[in-house]
Design a protein around this motif. Structure first.
Motif, mmCIF file in Angstrom:
data_model
loop_
_atom_site.group_PDB
_atom_site.id
_atom_site.type_symbol
_atom_site.label_atom_id
_atom_site.label_comp_id
_atom_site.label_asym_id
_atom_site.label_seq_id
_atom_site.Cartn_x
_atom_site.Cartn_y
_atom_site.Cartn_z
ATOM 1 N N UNK B 95 0.786 -1.238 0.000
ATOM 2 C CA UNK B 95 0.000 0.000 0.000
ATOM 3 C C UNK B 95 0.812 1.279 0.000
ATOM 4 N N UNK B 96 2.000 1.268 -0.573
ATOM 5 C CA UNK B 96 2.889 2.436 -0.480
ATOM 6 C C UNK B 96 2.573 3.532 -1.492
ATOM 7 N N UNK B 97 1.718 3.225 -2.478
ATOM 8 C CA UNK B 97 1.264 4.191 -3.491
ATOM 9 C C UNK B 97 2.365 4.688 -4.439
ATOM 10 N N UNK B 98 3.486 4.000 -4.508
ATOM 11 C CA UNK B 98 4.494 4.416 -5.495
ATOM 12 C C UNK B 98 3.912 4.316 -6.907
ATOM 13 N N UNK B 99 3.076 3.297 -7.120
ATOM 14 C CA UNK B 99 2.463 3.082 -8.437
ATOM 15 C C UNK B 99 1.587 4.256 -8.828
ATOM 16 N N UNK B 100 0.835 4.786 -7.854
ATOM 17 C CA UNK B 100 -0.122 5.857 -8.143
ATOM 18 C C UNK B 100 0.581 7.047 -8.768
ATOM 19 N N UNK B 101 1.700 7.444 -8.164
ATOM 20 C CA UNK B 101 2.373 8.651 -8.628
ATOM 21 C C UNK B 101 3.251 8.395 -9.850
ATOM 22 N N UNK B 102 3.758 7.175 -9.985
ATOM 23 C CA UNK B 102 4.500 6.840 -11.207
ATOM 24 C C UNK B 102 3.551 6.917 -12.396
ATOM 25 N N UNK B 103 2.318 6.492 -12.179
ATOM 26 C CA UNK B 103 1.294 6.530 -13.227
ATOM 27 C C UNK B 103 0.985 7.972 -13.603
ATOM 28 N N UNK B 104 0.798 8.818 -12.610
ATOM 29 C CA UNK B 104 0.488 10.225 -12.859
ATOM 30 C C UNK B 104 1.579 10.861 -13.728
ATOM 31 N N UNK B 105 2.841 10.606 -13.373
ATOM 32 C CA UNK B 105 3.945 11.231 -14.108
ATOM 33 C C UNK B 105 4.062 10.681 -15.525
ATOM 34 N N UNK B 106 4.015 9.369 -15.647
ATOM 35 C CA UNK B 106 4.150 8.756 -16.968
ATOM 36 C C UNK B 106 3.050 9.224 -17.904
ATOM 37 N N UNK B 251 4.318 1.628 -16.424
ATOM 38 C CA UNK B 251 5.082 2.383 -15.442
ATOM 39 C C UNK B 251 4.837 1.880 -14.020
ATOM 40 N N UNK B 252 3.607 1.483 -13.715
ATOM 41 C CA UNK B 252 3.290 1.039 -12.358
ATOM 42 C C UNK B 252 4.038 -0.257 -12.021
ATOM 43 N N UNK B 253 4.220 -1.116 -13.013
ATOM 44 C CA UNK B 253 4.948 -2.371 -12.790
ATOM 45 C C UNK B 253 6.394 -2.063 -12.403
ATOM 46 N N UNK B 254 6.992 -1.136 -13.147
ATOM 47 C CA UNK B 254 8.398 -0.845 -12.884
ATOM 48 C C UNK B 254 8.592 -0.061 -11.591
ATOM 49 N N UNK B 255 7.580 0.679 -11.174
ATOM 50 C CA UNK B 255 7.746 1.520 -9.985
ATOM 51 C C UNK B 255 7.543 0.745 -8.691
ATOM 52 N N UNK B 256 6.878 -0.388 -8.750
ATOM 53 C CA UNK B 256 6.512 -1.089 -7.515
ATOM 54 C C UNK B 256 7.746 -1.643 -6.811
ATOM 55 N N UNK B 257 7.977 -1.256 -5.556
ATOM 56 C CA UNK B 257 9.183 -1.719 -4.861
ATOM 57 C C UNK B 257 9.070 -3.148 -4.347
ATOM 58 N N UNK B 258 7.880 -3.715 -4.357
ATOM 59 C CA UNK B 258 7.720 -5.049 -3.782
ATOM 60 C C UNK B 258 7.559 -6.127 -4.842
ATOM 61 N N UNK B 259 7.459 -5.739 -6.111
ATOM 62 C CA UNK B 259 7.258 -6.735 -7.158
ATOM 63 C C UNK B 259 5.859 -7.328 -7.154
ATOM 64 N N UNK B 260 4.889 -6.507 -6.728
ATOM 65 C CA UNK B 260 3.503 -6.948 -6.656
ATOM 66 C C UNK B 260 2.853 -7.038 -8.034
#
Lengths: 163, 301
Positions: B95-106, B251-260
């Motif tokens: 639930x760290x939301x790294x994907x959310x913001x990587x998506x916004x930027x990409x 982008x969300x796949x590459x940004x995820x720190x846990x490999x989810x």
């Protein structure tokens, strides 16, 4: 005649199996700046296999990973500090540390190779990069560390239009 | 505002005004010419390759003027033998939301007013499994994961049977041959029927002109994906069409720190998406609705 044929076939298979090592392109291992090559200090240094608290160097390393059964030189090689060591005695590079982890975490390793555990980046139908286990897990204390979350979305009333 | 992006409706207004004024369609001002061209622009699926080239060139020039960045607009079509599928490992997401913001930027999403997020991360109590009614997406603790919760990111599920597409009165949204559900922003009239029809809340409306800092613009875009949107159009996740059609992970796949997050071609026996469907317990959201999502949630543990 026939048995020799089968035997030699078996031999060939076994040989071929041992020979073909799968290769996984990986990013640079996440070493602390300046620590590699380890031999820059360890060459000629006395090897100390004793379980102890490290006082002179590597003080931040506190083994929390099956530490009751293991110590440094179960994974690191005493003679060649620039290599890791498998149970078989085979030495591997730090870019292959997944093989070390895979010895005890077989199912995770299998998933990792298939891209399910851990992460791959790059071109999914072409050149891929595999994150090493140690990019996400400190080998000495492998529990995944909690993260600070990015900010939550703005609630509707926080936006100007009040929608 | 002379260089504003014209929506179809604005143009209708401009044209009826100029007709009234007796100056006709092809007025002499260049803004009018551009607006006219845009109004006469056909539906994306009906454009010839030549028309696409002209439209792309016109847009590249305009975006460059508006954002001061060089744009490269792709119209790359779906590749034969590809059907994109997504996998999300609920045993891993923290639930760290790294994907959310990587998506916004990409994807050049509006940063505020409106704040456009195409991924919502739901927090659910562990145990009473997947009851979306009791979810919360504004959680904000010091650290994640939190004891007793699991996290479930939701975005467009790229249904085989997309209800949003069926309700669009002008066919501004459709499913591509590789399964991606896309929008022609120039064709969208902003009626938002699709938003009401989507059971996953997978679509977002730009109720004002999107706001993106110039220095954060991503100039590598696809016509049906992350090119800048305008006021009054609906947008959605396209699995990063601009990336996946050239073989890269979203982008969300590459940004995820846990490999989810997992992604691949459902028609490729060797892909990680096929591996997980065959080897893990997978489920899809609201299967009873027969939407046939191509977004597979799974548990690796």
């Amino acid at each position: 005649m026939r048995t020799t044929f089968i035997l030699s076939l078996l031999f060939l298979c076994a040989y071929g199996y041992g020979k073909t090592k799968e290769e996984f392109p990986v990013p640079r291992p996440p070493f602390t700046e300046g620590i590699f090559p380890c031999s820059s200090c360890h060459e000629g240094m006395e090897v100390n296999p004793k379980k102890r608290e490290l006082k002179e160097e590597h003080r931040s390393i506190k083994l929390r990973h099956g530490e009751n059964f293991r110590w440094c030189l179960d994974c690191h090689d005493g003679q060649n500090r620039d290599k890791l060591k498998l149970v078989s005695g085979e030495l591997i590079d730090f870019t292959e540390s997944y093989m070390l982890c895979g010895q005890c975490h077989g199912t995770t390793y299998r998933d990792w190779k298939a891209g399910i555990h851990g992460k791959r980046t790059g071109y999914f139908s072409g050149k891929k990069m595999y994150f090493l286990c140690v990019h996400c897990h400190d080998p000495h204390n492998p529990k995944f560390k909690p993260l600070r979350p990015e900010p939550p979305p703005m609630k509707p009333k926080e936006t100007k239009h009040g929608r | 505002m002379a260089d504003k992006l014209y929506t179809r409706r604005d143009v209708v207004k401009v044209i009826s005004f100029s007709l009234l004024a007796g100056s006709g369609l092809l007025g002499s001002s260049c803004v009018n010419k551009e607006a006219t061209e845009e109004f006469l622009q056909r539906h994306y699926l009906e454009m010839t390759e030549d028309e696409k080239k002209r439209v792309v060139k016109r847009l590249e020039e305009r975006y460059r003027k508006d954002y001061g960045v060089k744009f490269n607009i792709s119209t790359e079509a779906a590749k034969k033998g590809t059907l994109w599928g997504y996998g999300l490992d609920l045993s891993r997401c923290i639930g760290c939301r790294r994907c959310v913001y990587a998506c916004v930027r990409e994807n050049n999403n509006s940063r505020h007013d409106p704040q456009v997020h195409l991924i919502r991360v739901l927090r659910l109590k562990k145990g009473n499994l997947i009851n979306l009614e009791h979810s919360e997406h504004y959680y904000n603790p010091e650290h994640v994961p939190e004891e007793g919760f699991i996290y479930m990111p939701v975005q467009c599920q790229h249904c085989e049977n997309p209800p949003c597409v069926k309700v669009c009165p002008v066919k501004a949204t459709w499913k591509e041959p590789d399964g991606l559900v896309v929008v022609d922003y120039n064709w969208c009239i902003g009626c938002r029927y699709c938003m009401a029809a989507c059971p996953y809340k997978g679509r977002v409306f730009n109720w004002a002109e999107p706001k993106i800092p110039k220095e954060e613009i991503n100039g590598e875009v696809h016509y049906l994906g992350n090119r800048p949107r305008m006021k009054n159009v609906v947008e959605k996740c396209t699995f990063c069409i601009q990336r996946v059609r050239s073989g890269r992970y979203p982008a969300c796949v590459e940004a995820c720190p846990t490999g989810t997050r997992k992604f691949g071609n459902l028609l490729d026996q060797e892909s990680e998406i096929r591996y997980l469907i065959e080897n893990k317990r997978v489920f899809r959201l609201k299967e009873d609705l027969n939407t046939e999502p191509k977004f597979y949630y799974f548990f690796s543990l």
